[in-house]
Enzyme design. Structure first.
Site, PDB file in Angstrom:
ATOM      1  N   GLU A   1       0.830  -1.211   0.000  1.00 54.50           N
ATOM      2  CA  GLU A   1       0.000   0.000   0.000  1.00 54.50           C
ATOM      3  C   GLU A   1       0.864   1.260   0.000  1.00 54.50           C
ATOM      4  O   GLU A   1       0.546   2.248  -0.658  1.00 54.50           O
ATOM      5  CB  GLU A   1      -0.933  -0.027   1.218  1.00 54.50           C
ATOM      6  CG  GLU A   1      -2.125   0.892   1.080  1.00 54.50           C
ATOM      7  CD  GLU A   1      -3.227   0.552   2.088  1.00 54.50           C
ATOM      8  OE1 GLU A   1      -3.704  -0.599   2.081  1.00 54.50           O
ATOM      9  OE2 GLU A   1      -3.585   1.432   2.878  1.00 54.50           O
TER      10      GLU A   1
ATOM     11  N   GLU B   1     -14.175 -12.556  -5.474  1.00 51.64           N
ATOM     12  CA  GLU B   1     -12.827 -12.206  -5.949  1.00 51.64           C
ATOM     13  C   GLU B   1     -11.726 -12.686  -5.003  1.00 51.64           C
ATOM     14  O   GLU B   1     -10.548 -12.542  -5.302  1.00 51.64           O
ATOM     15  CB  GLU B   1     -12.713 -10.706  -6.244  1.00 51.64           C
ATOM     16  CG  GLU B   1     -13.084  -9.736  -5.150  1.00 51.64           C
ATOM     17  CD  GLU B   1     -14.561  -9.366  -5.069  1.00 51.64           C
ATOM     18  OE1 GLU B   1     -15.434 -10.167  -5.487  1.00 51.64           O
ATOM     19  OE2 GLU B   1     -14.861  -8.284  -4.538  1.00 51.64           O
TER      20      GLU B   1
ATOM     21  N   GLU C   1       2.127   1.683  -3.364  1.00 49.09           N
ATOM     22  CA  GLU C   1       1.032   2.131  -4.223  1.00 49.09           C
ATOM     23  C   GLU C   1       0.797   3.638  -4.051  1.00 49.09           C
ATOM     24  O   GLU C   1       0.631   4.368  -5.038  1.00 49.09           O
ATOM     25  CB  GLU C   1      -0.256   1.362  -3.866  1.00 49.09           C
ATOM     26  CG  GLU C   1      -1.426   1.689  -4.785  1.00 49.09           C
ATOM     27  CD  GLU C   1      -2.724   0.994  -4.364  1.00 49.09           C
ATOM     28  OE1 GLU C   1      -2.704   0.189  -3.416  1.00 49.09           O
ATOM     29  OE2 GLU C   1      -3.751   1.280  -5.004  1.00 49.09           O
TER      30      GLU C   1
ATOM     31  N   CYS D   1     -10.313  -1.575  14.643  1.00 46.12           N
ATOM     32  CA  CYS D   1     -10.645  -2.999  14.795  1.00 46.12           C
ATOM     33  C   CYS D   1     -10.827  -3.409  16.252  1.00 46.12           C
ATOM     34  O   CYS D   1     -11.595  -4.325  16.558  1.00 46.12           O
ATOM     35  CB  CYS D   1      -9.562  -3.867  14.183  1.00 46.12           C
ATOM     36  SG  CYS D   1      -9.255  -3.452  12.470  1.00 46.12           S
TER      37      CYS D   1
ATOM     38  N   SER E   1      -7.293   1.934  -2.262  1.00 49.15           N
ATOM     39  CA  SER E   1      -6.107   1.119  -2.527  1.00 49.15           C
ATOM     40  C   SER E   1      -6.541  -0.245  -3.067  1.00 49.15           C
ATOM     41  O   SER E   1      -7.507  -0.831  -2.574  1.00 49.15           O
ATOM     42  CB  SER E   1      -5.311   0.929  -1.236  1.00 49.15           C
ATOM     43  OG  SER E   1      -4.433  -0.154  -1.377  1.00 49.15           O
TER      44      SER E   1
ATOM     45  N   LYS F   1     -15.506  -9.393   8.125  1.00 51.24           N
ATOM     46  CA  LYS F   1     -14.480 -10.277   7.529  1.00 51.24           C
ATOM     47  C   LYS F   1     -15.106 -11.591   7.050  1.00 51.24           C
ATOM     48  O   LYS F   1     -14.587 -12.233   6.142  1.00 51.24           O
ATOM     49  CB  LYS F   1     -13.388 -10.574   8.557  1.00 51.24           C
ATOM     50  CG  LYS F   1     -12.533  -9.377   8.908  1.00 51.24           C
ATOM     51  CD  LYS F   1     -11.424  -9.155   7.906  1.00 51.24           C
ATOM     52  CE  LYS F   1     -10.655  -7.875   8.203  1.00 51.24           C
ATOM     53  NZ  LYS F   1      -9.893  -7.395   7.049  1.00 51.24           N
TER      54      LYS F   1
ATOM     55  N   GLU G   1     -16.309 -10.682   3.762  1.00 49.77           N
ATOM     56  CA  GLU G   1     -15.176 -10.459   2.865  1.00 49.77           C
ATOM     57  C   GLU G   1     -14.598 -11.783   2.354  1.00 49.77           C
ATOM     58  O   GLU G   1     -14.325 -11.939   1.164  1.00 49.77           O
ATOM     59  CB  GLU G   1     -14.082  -9.674   3.600  1.00 49.77           C
ATOM     60  CG  GLU G   1     -12.880  -9.325   2.731  1.00 49.77           C
ATOM     61  CD  GLU G   1     -11.751  -8.691   3.530  1.00 49.77           C
ATOM     62  OE1 GLU G   1     -11.510  -9.109   4.692  1.00 49.77           O
ATOM     63  OE2 GLU G   1     -11.101  -7.785   2.988  1.00 49.77           O
TER      64      GLU G   1
ATOM     65  N   CYS H   1      -8.281  -1.868   4.278  1.00 56.08           N
ATOM     66  CA  CYS H   1      -8.187  -3.002   5.215  1.00 56.08           C
ATOM     67  C   CYS H   1      -9.524  -3.370   5.828  1.00 56.08           C
ATOM     68  O   CYS H   1      -9.707  -4.494   6.278  1.00 56.08           O
ATOM     69  CB  CYS H   1      -7.256  -2.675   6.372  1.00 56.08           C
ATOM     70  SG  CYS H   1      -5.740  -1.954   5.840  1.00 56.08           S
TER      71      CYS H   1
END
Lengths: 386, 593
Positions: free
Chosen positions: B280, B374, B283, B523, B327, B366, B369, B307
């Protein structure tokens, strides 16, 4: 000694020239208006009976550049239909009352919150509103009124739920305090009055507080518009002097076989025949927002009670526990007693529960379910059980 | 100050204090259900009613401010009768099959009914005649209306903390319920799966969808090599479920417990957090170069972090025009998953089809996710099962592991080594701080100019925080950044994220890099963390996260030897072809009603 008869009055529907009243109050000091209303001892005609002058004075004392006047026209109490008639017959007087309140507290905007079912009144109201605004322009007054339509929920007649509804939110009562005079519509100081109350303020400003006080009793000054229905040969709308007993009322409106009168609609009290004589219709006895329902001996009081409980079970906003679940328990409870699934002692448990609902509910709806329940169960126990 | 008496004892409190808080000052606890420290007052459950001497009705202690001379009774006959009635009423509408409930033992209604000895219900059981919906469609959240007590904590959470409004009140009277837009399932509405509602639900009406049985099956299958990764915030929260105070770090005990549970490799998401920083950070620098040197108008800045899967789903629904700004890095969980079945399998000579990849997360989003289509770049599902911190605690209890007595253990290798930079991913501002520690050093060759590497301006509990760092004396290849003031913004809680994005959208705020964490506090305040949560608890966990960072031997991601190793042996360099294949992803515009 007061004349022992029901006395008709003609204040509310009297056709008057509102602009004369407006012209008069525009030159008055706001405090003088509050004072005049205070002196009249006018109490709110929606049912709760809060002194109107006091409400206005509280509102006038608030420091805020924005204040609102709200006319509560969400007439939803079962058995009351007088506001509809007032709005239909004398809408100009309602707006005039709002303008007086606006002058008294320093408000520039007003709302009429109209019951959804009264949608048919809107063209007429708007026409009258345009006239009213033209008059305000002539007097260089910038007070403006909008009409807002409810969607059929009984709870939106509760003042803070009504504000939520105007604000575009779900109509649920707020916690109090703060009260509307401090923080009402859009969080601003707000005067909210019933349709009928506002019209009385017009008549008080026209004829003076002392004239108004000549009518009624110490605790219940003036007159009141009643919606009479049920087992009566004279159903309809009547403006009567306050202070009569239920007996006098029944003599005038009953069919000769009246066994009970429900005073104040579903949230009011049931007065049985044996208490007709001693019960005054007014703030010293049983108050009413206007609903007067007469029941004769052909009626089952179980059905009457069931009907009211059914109504509350549906119309509770559902927000607070005592009201949402309490209503269901009372309804299912009387059904169980009627069926014989629960014995008659269970009614005592339900009366206790109704007391908790009265004490612990968040708003007037839940707090008043116990009125009808307690008075019907107490006086017609055998009809509930057998 | 206002003086009043509570149960005959005098107390002075500032004006505006509620009766509830005034009573607390005298050590009188008044029971509550709808009240929650993180949320505005509702006053709708009525459990907290108290008596005011001379008053007509009882007062809700949570919603009523004190007034001078008040005489309050918190345990009078009237109060007791009303409170007991309220609890009975709630129970009469509640599916009280506690032994079968996921929240058995951690339920506020259960505690209250126990306290008030509501045994034989006098009132009628209303559940028999009602129809309830149990919504199991979401991979993250189960919503069981039969357990709901309509306290509306979840509605307020979703509105006030997250600004998502997935949950709302519908209907009235006996039919009133907590519902969704057009009563669609939680899987279909705009829900970020953040689980903050779960964290505030007093009963079992909102719980995470659990995958405990699937994980046990994998562990107990001798054919399978079960790899587990643990997110940074788990180590500062898990203890609370197992008898420790908030803020106690249990990293070593957790590792020991995971080994006892039978996981074959106990590894660390902090490793892939460090890896995220490499990808990241690079990037971001690449985007800056394209914008400043190549003057490429197509480059999307500011760049935002990726994230937090709650944030990703939120931006997909709410600000899809900003998806190019996110990102392309996968979250540390998903980077780890993709590597577990490729790099790790290769090094450890395992057939990836026999690897079951489990992650322990402070998060319910999560779970969603890991199920995204993907997230299968290894050729398999990269992360097979996601468990919350709470579920891990449950596993530990189920296996009879005496957590308190465990000796601390160390993560396995490879993919078990981490730095302090990876740890602070668990707190709001942590990704920003970790990225700056590395990026600044890459650009200038020097450490960030903050004492002890602690970039305090990006830390804290403010909803939106802004910081900037002036870049000077760059290395030659980064000379285009000389004199640039790198501007950063950090937001946590989606209501704050929305505010931040609106400011960016309006042009009112110009920044280069934005970190967003969906949950309050980051988190460590995630929807999968121990219940209860409130600001005090989140602050304790935050302190623990930064203490863990300070205790680490290495505190900068680019110094992680395993990160250096993986680039050397497997990935080549940040943003390499292989990195793109395994560690980067794309996003999807989603419905916005």
């Amino acid at each position: 000694m007061k004349d022992k008869h029901v006395k008709r009055v003609d204040l509310i529907f009297e056709k008057i020239e509102c602009r004369d009243v407006l012209e008069k109050i525009i030159d008055m000091e706001p405090d003088a208006i509050c004072q005049e209303i205070l002196e009249s001892d006018l109490k709110g005609r929606g049912g709760a009976g809060f002194p109107t002058g006091m409400k206005w004075r509280f509102g006038s004392q608030e420091e805020s550049s924005i204040k609102y006047i709200v006319c509560n026209a969400d007439e939803g109490e079962p058995g009351t239909f007088k506001d509809r008639e007032i709005l239909d017959q004398v809408p100009g007087k309602v707006f005039c009352g709002m303008a007086i309140a606006a002058r008294a507290v320093g408000a520039k905007a007003g709302y009429v919150y109209l019951r959804g079912e009264y949608k048919f009144l809107i063209p007429k109201l708007n026409e009258e509103l345009a006239k009213f605004h033209r008059t305000m322009d002539e007097f260089n007054q910038n007070f403006r009124i909008q009409v807002r339509l409810g969607s059929g929920a009984y709870i939106c007649g509760e003042e803070s739920a009504l504000f939520e509804s105007i604000e575009g939110k779900r109509g649920e009562p707020r916690n109090k305090p703060p009260y509307p005079t401090t923080s009402g519509l859009f969080g601003k100081p707000t005067i909210i009055n019933n349709v009928e109350t506002l019209v009385y303020t017009v008549m008080i400003m026209k004829y003076g507080a002392s004239h108004f006080k000549e009518l009624g009793t110490k605790d219940s000054r003036g007159s009141k518009v009643f919606s009479v229905s049920g087992d009566t040969p004279k159903a309809g709308i009547f403006e009567l002097e306050l202070g009569m007993s239920v007996n006098e009322f029944v003599e005038e409106f009953g069919d000769g076989d009246t066994k009970a009168v429900q005073v104040g609609g579903a949230s009011g009290f049931c007065v049985p025949r044996k208490r007709f004589e001693e019960t005054i219709i007014g703030f010293e006895g049983v108050p009413t927002g206007g609903s007067m329902k007469l029941f004769n001996s052909t009626r089952s009081m179980y059905n009457v009670l069931h009907n009211y409980l059914d109504f509350f079970t549906e119309e509770s906003c559902g927000q607070c526990t005592p009201c949402r679940v309490g209503c269901q328990q009372l309804l299912k409870g009387v059904e169980a007693v009627k069926r014989g699934d629960k014995n008659s002692k269970y009614l005592d448990e339900l009366v206790k529960l109704a007391k908790t609902m009265k004490r612990a509910s968040k708003c007037g709806l839940g707090q008043s379910v116990g009125n009808a329940f307690g008075s019907i169960v107490e006086n017609f126990k055998e009809e509930i059980i057998y | 100050m206002v003086s009043l008496s509570i149960n005959g004892m005098l107390v002075k409190v500032p004006q505006g204090t509620t009766i509830l808080d005034a009573a607390k000052k005298l050590n009188f606890r008044i029971p509550t259900l709808c009240q929650h420290d993180d949320l505005c007052v509702a006053g709708n459950c009525r459990v907290c009613v108290v008596e005011q001497l001379g008053g007509r009705s009882l007062l809700a202690a949570c919603a009523t401010p004190v007034s001078s001379g008040m005489q309050i009774l918190t345990n009078s006959l009237k109060v007791r009768a009303a409170r007991k009635h309220v609890i009975e009423l709630l129970l009469s509408e509640h599916n009280a099959d506690c032994t079968k409930c996921y929240k058995n033992g951690n339920c506020e209604l259960q505690d209250l009914s126990n306290e008030f000895s509501v045994g034989d219900h006098l009132l009628l059981d209303l559940t028999e005649t009602k129809e309830y919906t149990i919504d199991r469609f979401s991979p993250s959240i189960i919503k069981d209306d039969s357990k709901c007590i309509r306290c509306q904590r979840c509605v307020r959470t979703c509105e006030q903390l997250q600004g998502v409004n997935a949950l709302t009140v519908a209907y009235k009277g006996e039919h009133q319920k907590i519902s969704t837009f057009e009563e669609l399932s939680m899987a279909e509405v705009i829900c970020t799966n953040c689980g903050q509602c779960i964290n505030r639900c007093p009963t079992g009406a909102l719980v995470e969808r659990t995958y405990l049985d699937e994980v046990w099956d994998a562990i107990l299958d001798p054919e399978k090599h079960v790899v587990v990764q643990t997110a940074p915030a788990v180590r500062v929260g898990l203890g609370e479920e197992l008898g420790f105070e908030p803020g106690e770090r249990v990293t070593g005990k957790m590792v020991a417990a995971l080994k006892r549970l039978g996981f074959d490799s106990v590894l660390d998401t902090d490793f892939s957090a460090d890896l995220t920083i490499m990808e990241e950070g690079t990037e971001l620098l690449t985007r800056l170069k394209r914008a400043l040197v190549d003057k490429d108008p197509s480059v999307a800045l500011p760049m935002t972090t990726s994230c937090s899967p709650g944030w990703i789903k939120f931006i997909e629904h709410t600000f899809p025009e900003y998806l190019p700004n996110v990102s392309t890095c996968k979250s540390p969980q998903q980077m780890f998953g993709a590597l577990a079945k490729t790099y790790f399998a290769q090094v450890r000579k395992l057939d990836p089809k026999n690897i079951v990849s489990v992650s322990i997360m402070p998060c319910t989003a999560k779970k969603y996710e890991a199920n995204r289509p993907e997230m299968r770049s290894s050729g398999y599902k990269d992360v097979d099962y996601v468990l919350t911190t709470r579920e891990l605690a449950k596993m530990i209890k189920q296996a009879g592991v005496e957590f308190r007595k465990l000796k601390e253990d160390k993560y396995d290798s490879i993919m078990g080594k981490s730095t302090g930079a990876g740890v602070i991913f668990g707190a709001t501002g942590g990704v920003m701080e970790a990225a700056l520690r590395t990026a600044y050093e890459i650009i200038t060759g020097r450490e960030v100019p903050f004492e002890g590497l602690n970039i305090t301006p990006v830390r804290g509990m403010e909803g939106v925080r802004l910081a900037s760092i002036k870049i000077e004396e760059c290395k030659e290849e980064w000379s285009f950044l000389n004199g640039v003031e790198l501007k950063c913004a950090v937001a946590h809680g989606l209501v704050n994220a929305r505010e931040l994005m609106n400011r960016v959208k309006s042009g009112d705020l110009i920044v280069h890099f934005i970190e967003v964490m969906a949950c309050p506090g980051g988190c460590l305040g995630g929807g999968g963390q121990p219940i209860p949560t409130n600001e005090k608890i989140r602050k304790k966990r935050t302190e623990a996260i930064y203490a863990e960072d300070m205790s680490m031997e290495l505190r900068k991601s680019h110094e992680n030897p395993e990160v250096i190793g993986i680039y050397k042996e497997f990935l080549g360099e940040p943003l390499s072809h292989k990195s793109h294949e395994l560690l980067h992803t794309h996003y999807t515009e989603r419905v916005r009603y």
